[in-house]
Design a protein around this motif. Structure first.
Motif, mmCIF file in Angstrom:
data_model
loop_
_atom_site.group_PDB
_atom_site.id
_atom_site.type_symbol
_atom_site.label_atom_id
_atom_site.label_comp_id
_atom_site.label_asym_id
_atom_site.label_seq_id
_atom_site.Cartn_x
_atom_site.Cartn_y
_atom_site.Cartn_z
ATOM 1 N N PRO A 87 36.574 -11.643 -8.432
ATOM 2 C CA PRO A 87 35.698 -11.161 -9.501
ATOM 3 C C PRO A 87 34.389 -10.586 -8.959
ATOM 4 N N ASN A 88 33.592 -10.023 -9.879
ATOM 5 C CA ASN A 88 32.306 -9.425 -9.510
ATOM 6 C C ASN A 88 31.342 -10.421 -8.890
ATOM 7 N N THR A 89 31.555 -11.713 -9.133
ATOM 8 C CA THR A 89 30.645 -12.713 -8.597
ATOM 9 C C THR A 89 30.845 -12.947 -7.105
ATOM 10 N N GLN A 90 31.933 -12.449 -6.542
ATOM 11 C CA GLN A 90 32.154 -12.561 -5.103
ATOM 12 C C GLN A 90 31.376 -11.467 -4.370
ATOM 13 N N ALA A 91 30.873 -11.809 -3.191
ATOM 14 C CA ALA A 91 30.038 -10.870 -2.427
ATOM 15 C C ALA A 91 30.839 -9.628 -2.039
ATOM 16 N N PRO A 92 30.213 -8.438 -2.143
ATOM 17 C CA PRO A 92 30.912 -7.198 -1.769
ATOM 18 C C PRO A 92 30.989 -7.028 -0.259
ATOM 19 N N LEU A 93 32.107 -6.488 0.203
ATOM 20 C CA LEU A 93 32.288 -6.171 1.619
ATOM 21 C C LEU A 93 32.368 -4.669 1.855
ATOM 22 N N GLU A 94 33.148 -3.983 1.034
ATOM 23 C CA GLU A 94 33.323 -2.529 1.171
ATOM 24 C C GLU A 94 33.338 -1.890 -0.208
ATOM 25 N N VAL A 95 32.724 -0.716 -0.298
ATOM 26 C CA VAL A 95 32.731 0.062 -1.538
ATOM 27 C C VAL A 95 33.523 1.341 -1.280
ATOM 28 N N TYR A 96 34.558 1.568 -2.067
ATOM 29 C CA TYR A 96 35.411 2.745 -1.921
ATOM 30 C C TYR A 96 35.074 3.768 -3.000
ATOM 31 N N VAL A 97 35.051 5.023 -2.611
ATOM 32 C CA VAL A 97 34.784 6.101 -3.560
ATOM 33 C C VAL A 97 35.438 7.372 -3.043
ATOM 34 N N CYS A 98 35.793 8.276 -3.943
ATOM 35 C CA CYS A 98 36.474 9.520 -3.568
ATOM 36 C C CYS A 98 35.493 10.690 -3.525
ATOM 37 N N LEU A 141 23.155 2.641 -3.017
ATOM 38 C CA LEU A 141 23.394 1.345 -3.630
ATOM 39 C C LEU A 141 24.101 0.408 -2.647
ATOM 40 N N ALA A 142 25.124 0.917 -1.965
ATOM 41 C CA ALA A 142 25.862 0.103 -0.992
ATOM 42 C C ALA A 142 24.956 -0.338 0.149
ATOM 43 N N LEU A 143 24.047 0.534 0.558
ATOM 44 C CA LEU A 143 23.109 0.193 1.623
ATOM 45 C C LEU A 143 22.210 -0.963 1.198
ATOM 46 N N LYS A 144 21.719 -0.908 -0.034
ATOM 47 C CA LYS A 144 20.876 -1.996 -0.548
ATOM 48 C C LYS A 144 21.649 -3.311 -0.563
ATOM 49 N N ALA A 145 22.924 -3.235 -0.893
ATOM 50 C CA ALA A 145 23.750 -4.438 -1.001
ATOM 51 C C ALA A 145 24.360 -4.859 0.330
ATOM 52 N N ASN A 146 23.998 -4.147 1.394
ATOM 53 C CA ASN A 146 24.517 -4.462 2.735
ATOM 54 C C ASN A 146 26.037 -4.411 2.763
ATOM 55 N N SER A 147 26.589 -3.401 2.075
ATOM 56 C CA SER A 147 28.041 -3.213 2.029
ATOM 57 C C SER A 147 28.411 -1.905 2.719
ATOM 58 N N GLU A 148 29.575 -1.911 3.330
ATOM 59 C CA GLU A 148 30.062 -0.689 3.966
ATOM 60 C C GLU A 148 30.648 0.233 2.905
ATOM 61 N N MET A 149 30.383 1.524 3.055
ATOM 62 C CA MET A 149 30.940 2.492 2.103
ATOM 63 C C MET A 149 32.098 3.238 2.762
ATOM 64 N N VAL A 150 33.200 3.302 2.054
ATOM 65 C CA VAL A 150 34.395 3.996 2.542
ATOM 66 C C VAL A 150 34.675 5.163 1.616
ATOM 67 N N ILE A 151 34.653 6.380 2.165
ATOM 68 C CA ILE A 151 34.892 7.574 1.361
ATOM 69 C C ILE A 151 36.322 8.056 1.569
ATOM 70 N N CYS A 152 37.039 8.170 0.485
ATOM 71 C CA CYS A 152 38.379 8.750 0.525
ATOM 72 C C CYS A 152 38.228 10.265 0.437
ATOM 73 N N PRO A 153 38.584 11.007 1.474
ATOM 74 C CA PRO A 153 38.369 12.451 1.467
ATOM 75 C C PRO A 153 39.307 13.170 0.499
ATOM 76 N N GLN A 154 38.943 14.396 0.226
ATOM 77 C CA GLN A 154 39.693 15.182 -0.759
ATOM 78 C C GLN A 154 41.148 15.368 -0.346
ATOM 79 N N VAL A 155 41.389 15.485 0.947
ATOM 80 C CA VAL A 155 42.757 15.705 1.405
ATOM 81 C C VAL A 155 43.652 14.505 1.092
ATOM 82 N N ASP A 156 43.042 13.315 0.976
ATOM 83 C CA ASP A 156 43.815 12.106 0.672
ATOM 84 C C ASP A 156 43.857 11.783 -0.810
ATOM 85 N N ASN A 157 42.859 12.243 -1.570
ATOM 86 C CA ASN A 157 42.861 11.914 -3.003
ATOM 87 C C ASN A 157 43.364 13.049 -3.882
#
Length: 663
Positions: free
Chosen positions: A298-309, A328-344
């Motif tokens: 759930p949302n109450t668990q600490a974030p590890l990675e944020v995925y976005v396209c 936002l991810a930087l503030k939360a000390n989370s890694e951001m993973v971007i799914c590139p257009q070729v994959d999405n």
């Protein structure tokens, strides 16, 4: 102790038998008895334990030199404590008498060869196999429970292998063994015993497609490991080497619990006498595993990675949105993973495509992505880009019928841990949207729902979401963490709270302040115009009634009080009897610890500030949360989604061990 079948004594010649260490053997003392015998005496050599069972109501235990009566309900039971070093090194003697004081009329002699055979697993859930004489066939939940646990080996330890490891009957690497549960076969005894006895490992047919067993014979490199039990192998004659006292096996799960699978699998080892026709099993030991469930976080668990396209299509680029999420991810000390257009392939709805969870056993845990059956542009992303070493993959496909919007995973949420009427749900409860009870609307497919239900540890709750155009629960609810004893709040979209807020602002003299005042591409709507629009007000009263119905279900099924719920101002518009958010839906947020990425609502500006934003800040920031509003209007809102729909978060697993709960 388990009992073996009895062994008959003879007066004419010695009897020879194999006795498994710690397992009782009944001695038949009446099959060959001297004429006139009325009493007997039994003795055993060192290393043999024996006792006599009798009915104390009818038989008096002999004292001194007295002997046991033969005609009473009396039985002799023997067992050995250690494996023999040579054949027939244990001895039991039964002497028969006519009278208590007479010499023996005859004797029966039994020579025993002790063999230690035991199949053992991590029954105590410590991460290591320990020898057990307890119940290994049963599996019990709870902190006092016992029973071994199995992971579905659904990661891919070698990228070159293509498929998840559990789909291969060969070992991909030695790292692959770390995902498997250990199982040890003890087989101590004289080597000569195994000239006419063998050990056979077996799995029931129904379990063979749900678990596999590997064993290394001939070396320690991964090429020496072979699958000895599995879909193609129901039994395996163990290749015991001379002097070998323990053989290690490794067990992998091949299938998650589901509608046709309760999650339990068993394996047995039998000691078989090959000198008889037909070959006779002398002893069988059985162990049971439970396959670890897939668990959501759930949302109450600490974030590890944020995925976005990253997308760029007819609707434009989402570059600014990516930058806002990255901050936002930087503030939360989370890694951001971007799914590139070729994959999405310009499918931006990553929340709808996948759900992150994990599986755990005492010896190992790893994340597992659940891929939805929606199969749009992102359909290959999880399999091709997320599946990898210690990152598993599971999916459920719909073989027939039409896939509905409710099969997307924006319609799949999970609550924080709750207690309901004394019943604890330490891993929360899954929430899915459905049609109104007994109506014929859209529902999540049974294939997906049955899978979620079969995991047992997060008992699903069905809500009513079919009143929404898209139909996802994340359009009207979210959870945020708090530092107080409750630990969270449920946020619900609220037309009533929004209309009340606008009414207050009109009474304060701000009736001409307008929604969308900061947007050049949308027509402004003043507070006065909104409040005068009877259709809009009527439609939102209907929406509020739908949300209120869910409110009562959530209070009942999650054990919530009104103080645990926060109403977030929101208005909806209706078209063809289904609702969409009139302005960006603030409940549809991404939660990263105390940082909330909330869709910017573009509400009426009063004293230089958006009154909707200010209201939400006043509700959430006293709880220690930080509200960060993100402009998603063109890139998501106008496409019927918001920040939550366009992001996905992998979170830290629960510290609570699922096997300690009672479903």
């Amino acid at each position: 102790m388990a009992s073996q079948r009895s062994v008959r004594l003879s007066l004419k010649k010695p009897t020879y038998a194999v006795c498994v260490v710690g397992v009782e053997k009944l001695v038949d003392i009446r099959s060959d008895v001297p004429r006139g015998a009325k009493f007997f005496e039994v003795t055993g050599s060192s290393g043999v334990d024996l006792y006599v069972t009798f009915d104390s109501a009818h038989v008096t235990e002999p004292q001194g030199k007295s002997h046991w009566p033969l005609d009473a309900d009396v039985d002799v039971v023997v067992y050995v404590k250690e494996a023999s070093r040579i054949l027939n090194d244990y001895k039991v003697k039964v002497s028969y008498y006519e009278h208590q004081e007479d010499s023996a009329l005859g004797q029966g002699v039994l020579y025993l060869t002790g063999v230690d055979v035991s199949l053992d697993v991590d029954r105590e859930r410590t991460g290591k196999v320990k020898r057990s004489r307890g119940d290994k066939k049963s599996w019990h939940w709870g902190p006092e429970g016992y029973g071994a646990i199995l992971l579905v080996n659904c990661d891919r330890d070698l990228y070159s292998s293509g498929e998840p490891d559990h789909r291969n009957s060969t070992l991909s690497s030695l790292a692959d063994l770390q995902d498997m549960s250990p199982m040890v076969l003890t087989c101590d005894g004289p080597d000569k015993l195994f000239d006419n006895h063998k050990l056979v490992l077996s799995v029931p047919y129904s379990d063979s497609k749900r678990a596999g067993v590997f064993c290394a014979r001939g070396g320690n490199s991964f090429s020496n490991y072979k699958q000895v039990l599995g879909p193609q192998h129901l039994s395996y004659e163990v290749e015991r080497q001379p002097g070998e006292r323990a053989i290690s096996f490794y067990v992998e799960g091949l299938a998650f619990p589901d509608a046709d699978f309760l999650g339990l699998v068993s394996f047995s080892v039998s000691l078989v006498d090959t000198g008889t026709l037909p070959e006779a099993p002398l002893f069988t030991d059985t162990v049971t595993f439970r396959v670890a469930p897939w668990i959501m976080t759930p949302n109450t668990q600490a974030p590890l990675e944020v995925y976005v396209c990253r997308v760029e299509d007819l609707h434009g680029s989402n570059k600014a949105f990516l930058e806002d999420v990255a901050n936002l991810a930087l503030k939360a000390n989370s890694e951001m993973v971007i799914c590139p257009q070729v994959d999405n392939r310009n499918d931006r709805w990553i929340q709808d495509e996948i759900e992150f969870g994990y599986i755990e056993a005492p010896h190992k845990a790893f994340p597992v992505v659940f891929d939805s059956p929606r199969n749009r542009g992102l359909k290959d992303f999880a399999y091709k880009k997320i599946l990898g070493p210690d990152f598993g993959f599971v999916t459920r496909e719909i073989s027939s019928g039409r896939i509905s919007s409710l099969d997307s995973f924006g319609n799949l949420e999970v609550s924080p841990p709750v207690t309901v009427g004394g019943k604890e749900y330490p891993l929360g409860r899954i929430l899915i949207g459905s049609s109104f009870p007994r109506s014929g609307g859209r529902r999540m497919s049974r294939v997906v729902f049955n899978f979620l239900k079969a995991q047992q540890v997060q008992a699903p709750v069905e809500l009513y979401s079919d009143w929404l155009s898209v139909g996802h629960v994340d359009e009207f609810l979210s959870f945020v963490p708090t530092s107080d004893p409750k630990g969270f709040r449920l946020l619900l979209a609220s037309p009533s709270a929004c209309l009340k807020l606008f009414q207050e602002k009109r009474e304060e003299g701000y009736g001409e302040a307008a929604l969308f005042d900061d947007l050049k591409y949308r027509k402004k709507i003043t507070i006065n115009e909104l409040l005068r629009d009877k259709t809009l007000r009527s439609n939102n009263h209907y929406v509020q009634s739908c949300i209120d119905w869910n409110r009562e279900v959530l209070k009942r099924e999650l054990g919530l009080k009104e103080r645990d719920i926060i109403d977030i101002p929101q208005l909806f518009s209706l078209s063809a009897s289904v609702a969409t958010a009139l302005f960006p839906d603030m409940v549809n947020m991404v939660v990263l610890g105390k940082y909330l990425g909330i869709p910017k609502p573009f509400g009426p500006i009063i004293n230089g500030r958006c009154c909707l934003e200010e209201k939400v800040r006043s509700l959430l920031e006293p709880l220690g949360l930080r509200c960060i509003f993100i402009d998603d209007f063109l890139s998501y809102h106008e496409l019927l989604g918001e920040v939550h729909c366009g992001t996905n978060v992998r979170r830290k697993p629960f510290s609570f061990k699922w096997w300690n709960m009672v479903p």
